[in-house]
Design a protein around this motif. Sequence first.
Motif, PDB file in Angstrom:
ATOM      1  N   LYS A 100       0.589  -1.066   0.002  1.00  0.00           N
ATOM      2  CA  LYS A 100      -0.001   0.007   0.065  1.00  0.00           C
ATOM      3  C   LYS A 100       0.883   1.358  -0.104  1.00  0.00           C
ATOM      4  CE  LYS A 100      -3.937  -2.091   2.416  1.00  0.00           C
ATOM      5  NZ  LYS A 100      -4.896  -1.884   3.491  1.00  0.00           N
ATOM      6  N   ILE A 101       0.802   1.972  -1.245  1.00  0.00           N
ATOM      7  CA  ILE A 101       1.942   2.957  -1.256  1.00  0.00           C
ATOM      8  C   ILE A 101       1.042   4.279  -1.324  1.00  0.00           C
ATOM      9  CG2 ILE A 101       3.367   4.022  -2.782  1.00  0.00           C
ATOM     10  CD1 ILE A 101       3.900   1.505  -4.115  1.00  0.00           C
ATOM     11  N   SER A 102       1.490   5.169  -0.376  1.00  0.00           N
ATOM     12  CA  SER A 102       1.011   6.759  -0.434  1.00  0.00           C
ATOM     13  C   SER A 102       2.214   7.350  -1.059  1.00  0.00           C
ATOM     14  CB  SER A 102       0.901   7.051   0.902  1.00  0.00           C
ATOM     15  OG  SER A 102      -0.340   6.473   1.675  1.00  0.00           O
ATOM     16  N   VAL A 103       1.652   8.568  -1.866  1.00  0.00           N
ATOM     17  CA  VAL A 103       2.351   9.465  -2.550  1.00  0.00           C
ATOM     18  C   VAL A 103       2.237  10.704  -1.940  1.00  0.00           C
ATOM     19  CG1 VAL A 103       3.005  10.432  -4.799  1.00  0.00           C
ATOM     20  CG2 VAL A 103       2.511   8.089  -4.561  1.00  0.00           C
ATOM     21  N   ILE A 104       3.188  11.370  -1.488  1.00  0.00           N
ATOM     22  CA  ILE A 104       3.357  12.777  -0.870  1.00  0.00           C
ATOM     23  C   ILE A 104       3.815  13.697  -1.945  1.00  0.00           C
ATOM     24  CG2 ILE A 104       3.945  14.240   1.099  1.00  0.00           C
ATOM     25  CD1 ILE A 104       3.873  11.344   2.672  1.00  0.00           C
TER      26      ILE A 104
END
Length: 208
Positions: A2-6
């Motif tokens: 699960k990847i969050s991009v900031i």
Amino acid sequence: MKISVIIPTFNRKYVLHRAIESVANQTRPPIEIIVVDDGSIDGTKDWLANSFPSVKYIYQDNKGVSSARNGGIEVSKGSWVSFLDSDDEWMPTKLEEQESYILENPEIKFCHTNEIWIRNGVRVNQGKRHKKYGGYIFDKCLDICRISPSSALFKKSILEHVGLFDNELHVCEDYDLWLRITREHKILFIDEPLIIKYGGHSDQLSKK
């Protein structure tokens, strides 16, 4: 994964669309895109709501990129975090290729890639002193910052021990964190240019 991009931003509406679109066009999409607005006064909020309504938007008073990235980390839902500077761009397979390599090397908690440099609209070659490495690379990172924030993908849990970005640092904040990480963790390097870094504009932090 699960990847969050900031994506931290400050008065970068004029290039922000390119960064966001490069994430939206990933062959392996993240679970969320978080834009942290560090006090912009160029209409970023309204523009983003109209142009990219699915993007999670966070506003804060101008405190610097360290605070903006930390704020994004704190609200992120993913177990993995990837940064993208608002003036940079990802190649379409960036996340897919990083995930593939990480799944083949499950002990890895931090991955970065090679990059293309564009300065004032012209592609330029990296010097030998900017060579990038994988493995236990702490000693190779002492002389210069060798990891671009826009190329990094890492497991969020490693920050529990090494800490977040230093809010007191308004430049070289990434260099500081990467040293703390490479001191303790093996790094995976993908020698493919999976990001495009744009330079030469007046508000570029590296000019400082």
